[in-house]
Design an enzyme around this catalytic site. Structure first.
Site, PDB file in Angstrom:
ATOM      1  N   TYR A  35       0.516  -1.243   0.062  1.00  0.00           N
ATOM      2  CA  TYR A  35       0.044   0.391  -0.198  1.00  0.00           C
ATOM      3  C   TYR A  35       1.021   1.183   0.025  1.00  0.00           C
ATOM      4  O   TYR A  35       0.231   2.107  -0.531  1.00  0.00           O
ATOM      5  CB  TYR A  35      -1.051  -0.017   1.166  1.00  0.00           C
ATOM      6  N   LYS A  72       3.605 -15.961   3.663  1.00  0.00           N
ATOM      7  CA  LYS A  72       3.721 -16.340   2.400  1.00  0.00           C
ATOM      8  C   LYS A  72       5.259 -16.860   2.035  1.00  0.00           C
ATOM      9  O   LYS A  72       5.767 -15.908   1.254  1.00  0.00           O
ATOM     10  CB  LYS A  72       3.386 -15.677   1.014  1.00  0.00           C
ATOM     11  N   ASP A  93      -2.822 -18.743   2.771  1.00  0.00           N
ATOM     12  CA  ASP A  93      -3.237 -18.973   2.104  1.00  0.00           C
ATOM     13  C   ASP A  93      -4.188 -19.948   2.772  1.00  0.00           C
ATOM     14  O   ASP A  93      -5.649 -20.384   3.315  1.00  0.00           O
ATOM     15  CB  ASP A  93      -2.861 -20.004   0.784  1.00  0.00           C
ATOM     16  N   ASP A 135      -5.181  -6.493   6.275  1.00  0.00           N
ATOM     17  CA  ASP A 135      -6.581  -5.836   5.561  1.00  0.00           C
ATOM     18  C   ASP A 135      -7.579  -7.164   5.082  1.00  0.00           C
ATOM     19  O   ASP A 135      -9.222  -7.055   4.855  1.00  0.00           O
ATOM     20  CB  ASP A 135      -6.522  -5.271   4.451  1.00  0.00           C
ATOM     21  N   ASP A 184     -11.556  -8.723   6.822  1.00  0.00           N
ATOM     22  CA  ASP A 184     -12.522  -8.791   6.813  1.00  0.00           C
ATOM     23  C   ASP A 184     -13.269 -10.079   6.098  1.00  0.00           C
ATOM     24  O   ASP A 184     -14.579 -10.034   7.173  1.00  0.00           O
ATOM     25  CB  ASP A 184     -12.657  -7.623   5.034  1.00  0.00           C
TER      26      ASP A 184
END
Length: 353
Positions: free
Chosen positions: A142, A189, A221, A245, A249
């Protein structure tokens, strides 16, 4: 106790739900003998329309000078639906995170007894789930270098982290785990990404400084699957910006509604408190938005910034009672749906009793 609170309502339903959170804080101040001064500031699409800047310098300066920031949401279809817009509301959110040094986003995930059946996940899976996600907030893709090639056919976003950035967010996560069940999960990851390998190396090095904390590691994952299938296994999760993020959610479905979860962003300067839902422009101005996440964010503000645990409990008890007595907005109603202001008024009255 005298405290100053910046109020940054933002866009969409932000002003409506933030108004109810402010009323809850005003009720707490009245009941417990505090003096809270609320200072309104602008940001997001509202600020672009007013002054052409999604995060004016005056807003940043005011927020730095106050004791906490109560925030609503940023975002507007006017800009979301225009891919060529040079200035966007979300730029204001990134800017305030950077300017206030808000490197740690803390999102509790928990269930409400009265709403267990509202979750799309089976009761036996989610009942009793209670964990916290610590998301790094000022690094990664970001904030990394981004752009497009001259022909416009290729775009890139650079994921960058330094050891310093990783250490400070891990320190926060270790400390939170120490106050809970002493279990920390680092999500990355590392089998693919160099930044994730740096995260894992740094976390393994820091483990020795927190011998009482049990540390585990999981690829993102796999973590995204486990959040839904075995949410009660988690205590504290720490991860980088983009992964955090998405995972937070996803985790919100455990409770049955994004309108229920609060969050805190803490760091170098003033801490900021916000509901995890977005601006939900489709509901703006209709007095139907669920204010509970914003009100619970106000409770987090009291706990985190002011160390007012009894005051925070008064808000949380009122929220639980509103759910138990079916005083709910349409997103979680069973029978009569109450308006945003009606739910807020019920909670204020319960705090003052």
């Amino acid at each position: 106790m005298n405290k100053q609170i910046s109020v940054l309502p933002g866009d969409g339903i932000g002003p409506e739900v933030t108004a109810q959170a402010q009323k809850a804080l005003e009720a707490v101040a009245k009941k417990f003998g505090h003096d809270f001064k609320f200072i309104p500031v602008i940001g997001g699409a509202a600020a672009i329309d007013a002054v052409g800047d999604p995060m004016p310098k005056e807003t940043i300066d005011t927020c730095k000078q106050t004791d906490a920031v109560l925030f609503g949401a940023f975002g507007s279809p006017k800009y979301d639906n225009n891919p060529n817009a040079k200035v966007r509301p979300e730029q204001g959110l990134l800017k305030i995170r950077k300017e206030l040094g808000l490197y740690a986003n803390i999102r509790p995930i928990f269930t409400f007894d009265a709403l267990i059946h509202k979750s799309p996940i089976k009761k036996e899976i989610v009942e009793g789930a209670d964990f916290t996600v610590v998301r790094e907030l000022t690094g990664g893709m970001y904030f990394g270098m981004k752009g497009r090639t001259e022909d416009g056919n290729t775009a890139f976003d650079t994921n960058i982290y330094s050891v310093y950035e990783i250490e400070r967010i891990l320190k926060t996560a270790f400390e939170i785990a120490g106050q809970r069940r002493k279990k920390l999960l680092v999500v990355d990851k590392a089998n693919v990404l160099a930044t994730s390998r740096l995260w894992r190396e740094t976390a393994r090095r820091m483990e020795k400084d927190y011998p009482s904390i049990s540390v585990d590691y999981m690829f993102v994952d796999n973590a995204s699957m486990k959040l839904i299938t075995t949410p009660k296994d988690f205590d504290v999760i720490v991860t980088e910006n983009t992964f955090g993020d998405i995972l937070t959610d996803e985790a919100s479905v455990i409770t049955g509604s994004m309108g229920l979860m609060p969050s805190a962003s803490v760091g170098t300067y003033t801490s900021l408190f916000e509901p995890i839902h977005g601006s939900y422009p489709q509901a703006a101005g209709k007095n139907i938005a669920n204010p509970l996440a914003a009100i619970l964010s106000a409770a987090m503000l009291l706990e985190t910034s002011f160390n007012m645990n009894a005051e925070a409990k008064a808000i949380k008890d009122a929220v639980n009672l509103s759910l138990a007595q079916q005083i709910r907005t349409e997103d979680i109603a069973e029978g009569k749906a109450y308006s945003t202001t009606e739910v807020g008024e019920f909670i204020v009255n319960e705090i003052l009793k």
